[in-house]
Design a protein around this motif. Structure first.
Motif, short mmCIF file in Angstrom:
data_model
loop_
_atom_site.label_atom_id
_atom_site.label_comp_id
_atom_site.label_asym_id
_atom_site.label_seq_id
_atom_site.Cartn_x
_atom_site.Cartn_y
_atom_site.Cartn_z
N TYR A 174 -9.35 -8.61 24.08
CA TYR A 174 -8.16 -9.40 23.74
C TYR A 174 -6.95 -8.91 24.52
O TYR A 174 -6.13 -9.69 24.99
N ASN A 177 -7.24 -10.23 28.00
CA ASN A 177 -6.85 -11.64 28.05
C ASN A 177 -5.34 -11.79 28.12
O ASN A 177 -4.81 -12.62 28.86
N LEU A 192 -13.06 -15.85 30.95
CA LEU A 192 -13.80 -14.60 30.95
C LEU A 192 -15.26 -14.89 31.22
O LEU A 192 -15.89 -15.71 30.56
N TYR A 206 -12.82 -12.24 35.23
CA TYR A 206 -12.34 -13.60 34.99
C TYR A 206 -12.48 -14.43 36.26
O TYR A 206 -12.41 -13.91 37.38
#
Length: 797
Positions: A174, A177, A192, A206
């Motif tokens: 997370y 991200n 991802l 990614y």
């Protein structure tokens, strides 16, 4: 629900741009690089201007491949390495500081420019010793200047974000991200695709959905959650550059293969139209001319189709090679402690199971189209040979004469008093004006004497110089020459003399000249039209007092006393020709494809073939160093012997298993061909060797050859003298690409020598005696010699 505190950020963050750009391509011709090769360096200079980085603004002065601020890639050749740093004075990196823009954040930077085989690569890193909060991370990629469209590396690029989180996390994914979203603009979206561990620290991958490698986003986020051995860190940096290069090369090549596939399928889609056209033509009364036009069109589409198929096969091979290199680098990374990179094994499986298999499926489908096209070409060819010959329209200099209307202009075709009335080749009305204009533009047509000297100076044209007529202007001279030569055929080669003239004129012109392109196109269009028709013997008509009368005695006259070869001899020569092939050898220097020169080769057994060593080496000994072992093996692995290449679009290709023996002094090489199930070599026979010939001045010779890589041709000449004990001089016409051709004794059609080159001192051609080649093999490779002699002892009759 995940929450990110305002204090969370990265200690000592860095962002590294790995960008890869194509430097060389097999399609670049004789140019040292592709046109877009310096684009990556230009983009870095522009980046320096936008970020006010003097070291990048003056990058040209620091790179080896620039001289006086001009791109000069030849300077890299002196490095002689497949991997090299391009900074001058062997500097390891170009270091700089980035002027702070907001928040007083100071960044250091370094640039490492490389050449990797056929590609350029950069490692551009921006880093800081400070701690960045999440909003401040956008400064690492200010205004998205490290992404397309600012950086558009043709092979692709990867951004690596690295740093130590200020707080330990339960869910680093997370956090990754969040960081990725911060360094990208809203218009750039990624997903991802995988996670793993590198040196005990989490890494996330990614990727965007773009198919164009220059636009595709590929991002790695690697967190430092525990300390790592600096030595291992250095190894990661070195291996990662190669690994990413292989990855992007695979995606780039597959992207290129999609373009080839689309182009080939467009051509495939035209086949039903050409088949309908053929069936319509066969219904008309006089189909000859339309069939010839269709033949030209099919030859053109066949060449284009074959080129795209070849490129698709090359793409498949390139992907396989890069998969192998990718796997090798990945294994080295995974040998490091606490490393699990299953995410990158997924890419390898994707490449093998999706990309490679897709190209293989495309090739299987498109090869059916090639076979269908080949069948149509053969059918058209057979129809041309059997269809009745119509009277064709001809251009007399002012207007076109219509079919069925007999008309003789003042400039009678072929000879002053004799004209051929049936089966006389015609120049189509859409071609004649272009042909006349092209000939008029040739410098040899400026005056009659210069044109006459050109005929006298060329062996193939000299028999026609005596009856060459003078004209008052260049245009009229072109008309007279066309009318004179359009129906003449060389007795040795069978080639139309007008086509011989066009080819010789074209050889005198630089390839960049517009006239070269015009003549080349005319030759291609006229070849099927002016091909000799063996099934129809022309009737001769004597012109006397403006009346035409049949005269069988005149038709049988041979005023020049020219020899008339027996048809049986032609049949033997054709049997020999089936054992002769065009040899195509890709010139590879330091692993990079430069060009694809050609030569000639021929079967000495059902599997073994002879050609010149210098054809296989593909080097100019006067200007280039000897070939390396690595490059030689690559050239051998990609060489092609094409048999039955008698016209454009035809031929059967065989690869090489290996080179069995070579001798630089005698300039010969023995290679073993890889057989095919659909066309086994045993059906083809091979040429007989005559090592005991007693050469005399009256010894007449044939040379079967592929000059300049063209369809198979034959020339004749005589033995002139021994150049030395192992070589002879002969007078048969040859050109570049003839090297490796067999020289046959006319009396028994057995090979007496291997053609090597032009001897400029004696103004003759030189060749290695078969006796010398067999003697060398017997001394140095007795088993190979025995294999050849055993085959030669067989009865092939």
């Amino acid at each position: 629900m995940h929450e990110i505190t305002q204090n969370l950020g990265l200690h000592s963050p860095s962002i590294t741009l790995y960008a890869f750009h194509l430097r060389n391509s097999i399609n670049q011709g004789e140019e040292p690089t592709v046109v877009e090769a310096p684009q990556l360096w230009e983009q870095l200079i522009d980046l320096g201007n936008k970020l006010h980085i003097p070291e990048l603004q003056t990058l040209k002065q620091k790179l080896i491949c620039y001289q006086d601020n001009q791109y000069f890639p030849q300077a890299e050749d002196s490095l002689g390495l497949e991997y090299s740093n391009l900074l001058r004075n062997q500097e390891q990196s170009l270091n700089f500081r980035l002027i702070p823009r907001t928040g007083g954040l100071e960044l250091q930077g370094l640039l490492c420019p490389f050449r990797l085989h056929d590609s350029y690569a950069i490692d551009l890193t921006l880093c800081s010793q400070d701690t960045f909060s999440i909003p401040q991370l956008s400064n690492l990629n200010y205004d998205n200047l490290l992404l397309p469209p600012q950086i558009q590396a043709s092979l692709g690029q990867t951004l690596l974000l690295f740093g130590q989180p200020t707080e330990l996390q339960d869910d680093y994914q997370y956090l990754a991200n969040t960081f990725v979203a911060q360094i990208l603009s809203e218009r750039n979206s990624t997903e991802l695709v995988g996670t793993g561990y590198l040196l005990g620290n989490p890494i996330f991958e990614y990727e965007s959905a773009h198919t164009d490698p220059a636009q595709k986003l590929h991002i790695l986020v690697w967190f430092k959650c525990q300390n790592m051995n600096p030595d291992y860190m250095d190894k990661v940096a070195e291996i990662l550059l190669y690994l990413l290069w292989c990855r992007h090369k695979i995606q780039y090549v597959y992207y290129q293969s999609r373009w080839c596939d689309r182009q080939t399928k467009k051509l495939y889609g035209k086949l039903p139209e050409y088949e309908r056209r053929f069936h319509q033509i066969t219904q008309v009364a006089n189909p000859q001319w339309q069939l010839r036009q269709l033949q030209v069109d099919l030859s053109n589409i066949g060449l284009e189709y074959a080129r795209y198929l070849g490129e698709l096969a090359d793409h498949e091979n390139t992907i396989a090679i890069n998969e192998k290199n990718y796997r090798n680098k990945l294994e080295k990374l995974e040998s490091l402690p606490e490393t699990n990179l299953a995410l990158w094994h997924q890419f390898l499986r994707y490449s093998q199971n999706k990309l490679e298999q897709q190209i293989q499926t495309d090739l299987r489908f498109l090869e059916r189209g090639r076979d269908r096209l080949q069948l149509l070409k053969v059918t058209v060819q057979e129809s041309i040979a059997t269809a009745p010959v119509e009277s064709q329209s001809r251009f007399n200099g002012n207007s076109w004469e219509q079919p069925g209307v007999t008309s003789f202009s003042q400039n009678s075709h072929y000879h002053e008093y004799v004209a051929i009335t049936n089966d006389m080749p015609g120049i189509p009305r859409e071609i004649y004006p272009r042909l006349k204009e092209a000939l008029s533009d040739c410098p040899q047509f400026r005056d009659y004497d210069r044109l006459l000297d050109f005929f006298d100076g060329n062996y193939e044209l000299k028999p026609w110089s005596d009856e060459l007529k003078r004209a008052s202007s260049r245009g009229e001279q072109a008309e007279k020459v066309i009318g004179y030569l359009v129906g003449e055929y060389h007795r040795d080669t069978g080639e139309n003399v007008l086509l011989i003239l066009l080819r010789l004129l074209n050889d005198q012109i630089k390839t960049v000249n517009y006239l070269y392109q015009d003549l080349s196109k005319l030759i291609q269009e006229l070849e099927p039209i002016l091909a000799p028709k063996s099934n129809n013997k022309p009737t001769l008509v004597v012109l006397h007092n403006n009346h035409s009368i049949n005269d069988s005695r005149k038709a049988e006259a041979n005023p020049k006393g020219e020899p008339m070869p027996y048809i049986a001899a032609d049949e033997k020569l054709l049997n020999c020709a089936r054992a002769v092939a065009r040899v195509t050898v890709p010139k590879i220097v330091n692993g990079n494809m430069r060009q694809i020169p050609t030569g000639t080769g021929w079967l000495v057994t059902s599997e073994l073939a002879l050609t010149c060593w210098h054809v296989i080496e593909a080097r100019d000994p006067k200007r280039e160093p000897p070939i390396s072992v690595s490059d030689l093996q690559k050239q051998i692995a990609n060489s092609i012997f094409t048999f039955d290449f008698t016209q454009a679009g035809f031929g059967i290709e065989y690869g090489l298993v290996q080179m069995e023996h070579d001798n630089l002094e005698l300039d010969y090489a023995v290679v073993r061909l890889r057989d095919r199930q659909d066309s086994p070599l045993q059906r083809r026979r091979f040429l007989r060797l005559d090592a005991d010939i007693d050469f005399k001045l009256v010894t007449q010779l044939y040379v079967i050859q592929h000059p300049k890589g063209q369809p198979q041709q034959r020339s004749g000449g005589f033995y002139k003298s021994d150049l030395e004990s192992n070589r002879i001089l002969h007078s048969a016409p040859t050109e570049e690409g003839t090297s490796g051709a067999p020289i046959l004794n006319v009396t028994n059609f057995q090979v007496v020598a291997l053609h090597n080159s032009e001897n400029e001192t004696h103004k003759l051609r030189e060749a290695t005696k078969i006796q010398a080649i067999l003697s060398d093999l017997q001394h140095n490779r007795p088993k190979l010699y025995d294999e050849i002699i055993a085959a030669q002892s067989q009865n092939q009759e």
